[in-house]
Design a protein around this motif. Structure first.
Motif, PDB file in Angstrom:
ATOM      1  N   MET A  99      78.426 -10.418   7.264  1.00 33.07           N
ATOM      2  CA  MET A  99      77.014 -10.162   6.955  1.00 33.07           C
ATOM      3  C   MET A  99      76.459 -11.261   6.051  1.00 33.07           C
ATOM      4  O   MET A  99      77.218 -11.987   5.402  1.00 33.07           O
ATOM      5  CB  MET A  99      76.881  -8.805   6.249  1.00 33.07           C
ATOM      6  CG  MET A  99      77.202  -7.627   7.153  1.00 33.07           C
ATOM      7  SD  MET A  99      76.893  -6.048   6.322  1.00 33.07           S
ATOM      8  CE  MET A  99      77.377  -4.939   7.634  1.00 33.07           C
ATOM      9  N   PRO A 100      75.152 -11.399   5.981  1.00 37.73           N
ATOM     10  CA  PRO A 100      74.576 -12.449   5.134  1.00 37.73           C
ATOM     11  C   PRO A 100      75.016 -12.306   3.692  1.00 37.73           C
ATOM     12  O   PRO A 100      75.217 -11.204   3.193  1.00 37.73           O
ATOM     13  CB  PRO A 100      73.066 -12.215   5.280  1.00 37.73           C
ATOM     14  CG  PRO A 100      72.918 -11.503   6.574  1.00 37.73           C
ATOM     15  CD  PRO A 100      74.143 -10.653   6.704  1.00 37.73           C
ATOM     16  N   ASP A 101      75.168 -13.426   2.986  1.00 34.74           N
ATOM     17  CA  ASP A 101      75.587 -13.363   1.600  1.00 34.74           C
ATOM     18  C   ASP A 101      74.431 -12.914   0.708  1.00 34.74           C
ATOM     19  O   ASP A 101      73.300 -12.748   1.143  1.00 34.74           O
ATOM     20  CB  ASP A 101      76.163 -14.705   1.140  1.00 34.74           C
ATOM     21  CG  ASP A 101      75.154 -15.840   1.275  1.00 34.74           C
ATOM     22  OD1 ASP A 101      73.934 -15.580   1.159  1.00 34.74           O
ATOM     23  OD2 ASP A 101      75.594 -16.979   1.498  1.00 34.74           O
ATOM     24  N   TRP A 133      72.462  -0.730  12.034  1.00 32.52           N
ATOM     25  CA  TRP A 133      72.558  -2.132  11.612  1.00 32.52           C
ATOM     26  C   TRP A 133      72.643  -3.055  12.827  1.00 32.52           C
ATOM     27  O   TRP A 133      71.946  -4.064  12.908  1.00 32.52           O
ATOM     28  CB  TRP A 133      73.771  -2.335  10.706  1.00 32.52           C
ATOM     29  CG  TRP A 133      74.129  -3.788  10.532  1.00 32.52           C
ATOM     30  CD1 TRP A 133      75.206  -4.446  11.045  1.00 32.52           C
ATOM     31  CD2 TRP A 133      73.374  -4.772   9.812  1.00 32.52           C
ATOM     32  NE1 TRP A 133      75.172  -5.772  10.691  1.00 32.52           N
ATOM     33  CE2 TRP A 133      74.064  -5.998   9.937  1.00 32.52           C
ATOM     34  CE3 TRP A 133      72.194  -4.739   9.082  1.00 32.52           C
ATOM     35  CZ2 TRP A 133      73.610  -7.178   9.359  1.00 32.52           C
ATOM     36  CZ3 TRP A 133      71.740  -5.921   8.499  1.00 32.52           C
ATOM     37  CH2 TRP A 133      72.437  -7.109   8.637  1.00 32.52           C
ATOM     38  N   VAL A 147      70.144  -6.260  13.981  1.00 28.83           N
ATOM     39  CA  VAL A 147      70.592  -7.630  14.274  1.00 28.83           C
ATOM     40  C   VAL A 147      70.159  -8.039  15.675  1.00 28.83           C
ATOM     41  O   VAL A 147      69.668  -9.151  15.897  1.00 28.83           O
ATOM     42  CB  VAL A 147      72.122  -7.736  14.124  1.00 28.83           C
ATOM     43  CG1 VAL A 147      72.606  -9.112  14.574  1.00 28.83           C
ATOM     44  CG2 VAL A 147      72.541  -7.483  12.679  1.00 28.83           C
ATOM     45  N   THR A 150      70.291 -12.592   1.305  1.00 32.73           N
ATOM     46  CA  THR A 150      69.681 -11.267   1.276  1.00 32.73           C
ATOM     47  C   THR A 150      68.545 -11.212   0.269  1.00 32.73           C
ATOM     48  O   THR A 150      67.472 -10.669   0.535  1.00 32.73           O
ATOM     49  CB  THR A 150      70.735 -10.200   0.916  1.00 32.73           C
ATOM     50  OG1 THR A 150      71.772 -10.240   1.893  1.00 32.73           O
ATOM     51  CG2 THR A 150      70.113  -8.813   0.878  1.00 32.73           C
ATOM     52  N   ASP A 195      76.669 -13.197  14.741  1.00 30.74           N
ATOM     53  CA  ASP A 195      77.971 -13.120  14.069  1.00 30.74           C
ATOM     54  C   ASP A 195      78.021 -11.968  13.073  1.00 30.74           C
ATOM     55  O   ASP A 195      79.108 -11.563  12.639  1.00 30.74           O
ATOM     56  CB  ASP A 195      78.277 -14.426  13.338  1.00 30.74           C
ATOM     57  CG  ASP A 195      78.583 -15.571  14.280  1.00 30.74           C
ATOM     58  OD1 ASP A 195      78.950 -15.298  15.443  1.00 30.74           O
ATOM     59  OD2 ASP A 195      78.442 -16.738  13.868  1.00 30.74           O
ATOM     60  N   ASP A 196      76.858 -11.440  12.686  1.00 29.67           N
ATOM     61  CA  ASP A 196      76.804 -10.345  11.721  1.00 29.67           C
ATOM     62  C   ASP A 196      76.909  -8.970  12.376  1.00 29.67           C
ATOM     63  O   ASP A 196      76.875  -7.951  11.686  1.00 29.67           O
ATOM     64  CB  ASP A 196      75.504 -10.425  10.918  1.00 29.67           C
ATOM     65  CG  ASP A 196      75.432 -11.679  10.076  1.00 29.67           C
ATOM     66  OD1 ASP A 196      76.377 -11.915   9.305  1.00 29.67           O
ATOM     67  OD2 ASP A 196      74.452 -12.436  10.205  1.00 29.67           O
ATOM     68  N   SER A 246      69.895 -12.556   9.698  1.00 27.27           N
ATOM     69  CA  SER A 246      71.181 -12.366  10.353  1.00 27.27           C
ATOM     70  C   SER A 246      71.320 -13.239  11.592  1.00 27.27           C
ATOM     71  O   SER A 246      70.340 -13.788  12.113  1.00 27.27           O
ATOM     72  CB  SER A 246      71.345 -10.890  10.755  1.00 27.27           C
ATOM     73  OG  SER A 246      70.411 -10.550  11.791  1.00 27.27           O
ATOM     74  N   ARG A 290      75.628  -0.104   7.978  1.00 23.65           N
ATOM     75  CA  ARG A 290      76.898  -0.620   8.503  1.00 23.65           C
ATOM     76  C   ARG A 290      77.291   0.009   9.842  1.00 23.65           C
ATOM     77  O   ARG A 290      78.461  -0.071  10.232  1.00 23.65           O
ATOM     78  CB  ARG A 290      78.021  -0.363   7.489  1.00 23.65           C
ATOM     79  CG  ARG A 290      77.826  -1.038   6.154  1.00 23.65           C
ATOM     80  CD  ARG A 290      79.125  -1.120   5.365  1.00 23.65           C
ATOM     81  NE  ARG A 290      79.712   0.177   5.116  1.00 23.65           N
ATOM     82  CZ  ARG A 290      79.395   0.968   4.095  1.00 23.65           C
ATOM     83  NH1 ARG A 290      78.463   0.582   3.231  1.00 23.65           N
ATOM     84  NH2 ARG A 290      79.997   2.130   3.919  1.00 23.65           N
ATOM     85  N   ARG A 311      68.289  -7.891   5.135  1.00 18.65           N
ATOM     86  CA  ARG A 311      69.512  -8.583   5.553  1.00 18.65           C
ATOM     87  C   ARG A 311      69.434  -8.994   7.017  1.00 18.65           C
ATOM     88  O   ARG A 311      69.841 -10.086   7.397  1.00 18.65           O
ATOM     89  CB  ARG A 311      70.739  -7.693   5.328  1.00 18.65           C
ATOM     90  CG  ARG A 311      71.115  -7.513   3.870  1.00 18.65           C
ATOM     91  CD  ARG A 311      72.473  -6.852   3.716  1.00 18.65           C
ATOM     92  NE  ARG A 311      72.490  -5.466   4.160  1.00 18.65           N
ATOM     93  CZ  ARG A 311      73.226  -5.002   5.162  1.00 18.65           C
ATOM     94  NH1 ARG A 311      73.999  -5.821   5.842  1.00 18.65           N
ATOM     95  NH2 ARG A 311      73.199  -3.720   5.468  1.00 18.65           N
TER      96      ARG A 311
END
Length: 241
Positions: free
Chosen positions: A1-3, A75, A79, A7, A215-216, A212, A71, A208
């Motif tokens: 997930m994005p750092d 989510w 994305v 975010t 890959d997230d 994204s 999650r 987030r």
């Protein structure tokens, strides 16, 4: 997930300005329970979870939905919606079909695959009045998984990605909480309290997702996936998923 840095930047960008009146009216039309796609018929596995005792009160419902948005399947929807929005803005209409196939592959059960495809088709059909004169006016990109269609429609309608993601996440959450109102059951005042509690999850997940990439994608909401599978074998049920 994005750092954390990405975010925070996304969250700051989301709060920089509210949607203009015209765009706000479009968001409120496309991403509400009254938009005629039949979302009220699906519980996303929540019915089985209530039947098995995993959700017994407002607090349980809030935790269940918050996890999905942060999650879980919610989510992943965000994305995929972001990817579809960017694809249409870039003129890559052909990429939408691939995203739709990916969304279907990520659905953990037959009912969830049917849910996202049927709701996506219905969303595309219902959104036609907003698409006149756009890349989607001929319906070429107008069928497939719900988050992919929603992202493409939002882009075609000129809606900002962060605003559209927040509206989608809120509508996703509201639909599941409304199902819990009928199934647990919850009172209307409890529905309001749960939605108030979910505001931070909706906003942070949308922020987030706005930064994204594919890959997230990923879900850790395994209990929800299992509940969706078990729903298929319930003898009596109110919802289609």
């Amino acid at each position: 997930m994005p750092d954390a840095t990405k975010t925070q930047a996304a969250a700051a960008g989301t709060g920089a300005c509210a949607p203009a009146g015209h765009d706000l009216a479009t968001l409120l039309t496309l991403f509400t329970a009254s938009f005629p796609i039949g979302g009220f018929a699906y519980s996303h596995g929540l019915e089985a979870a209530v039947r098995e005792g995993a959700i017994c009160c407002a607090e349980d419902a809030a935790g269940w939905v918050a996890l999905l948005v942060a999650r879980g399947s919610g989510w992943n929807d965000l994305v995929l919606m972001a990817a579809a929005h960017r694809a249409l803005r870039a003129g890559s209409v052909g990429a939408l079909a691939e995203l739709g196939d990916l969304a279907a592959a990520l659905a953990g059960s037959a009912e969830r695959r049917a849910e996202t495809r049927l709701l996506g088709d219905a969303f595309a059909a219902a959104a036609r009045p907003f698409l006149a004169g756009t890349q989607m006016s001929d319906g070429a990109a107008g069928a497939g998984a719900l988050p992919v269609v929603a992202g493409a429609v939002a882009a075609a309608a000129g809606l900002r990605l962060d605003h559209a993601l927040t509206a989608y996440a809120h509508n996703f959450s509201s639909g599941l909480v409304s199902a819990a109102v009928r199934l647990v059951p919850l009172g209307q005042s409890e529905w309001v309290a749960v939605m108030a509690e979910l505001r931070s999850s909706v906003a942070s997940s949308a922020a987030r997702a706005s930064v994204s990439t594919l890959d997230d994608l990923g879900s850790s909401a395994l209990v929800s996936e299992i509940a969706a599978m078990r729903h298929e074998t319930l003898e009596t049920r109110l919802f289609r998923s």
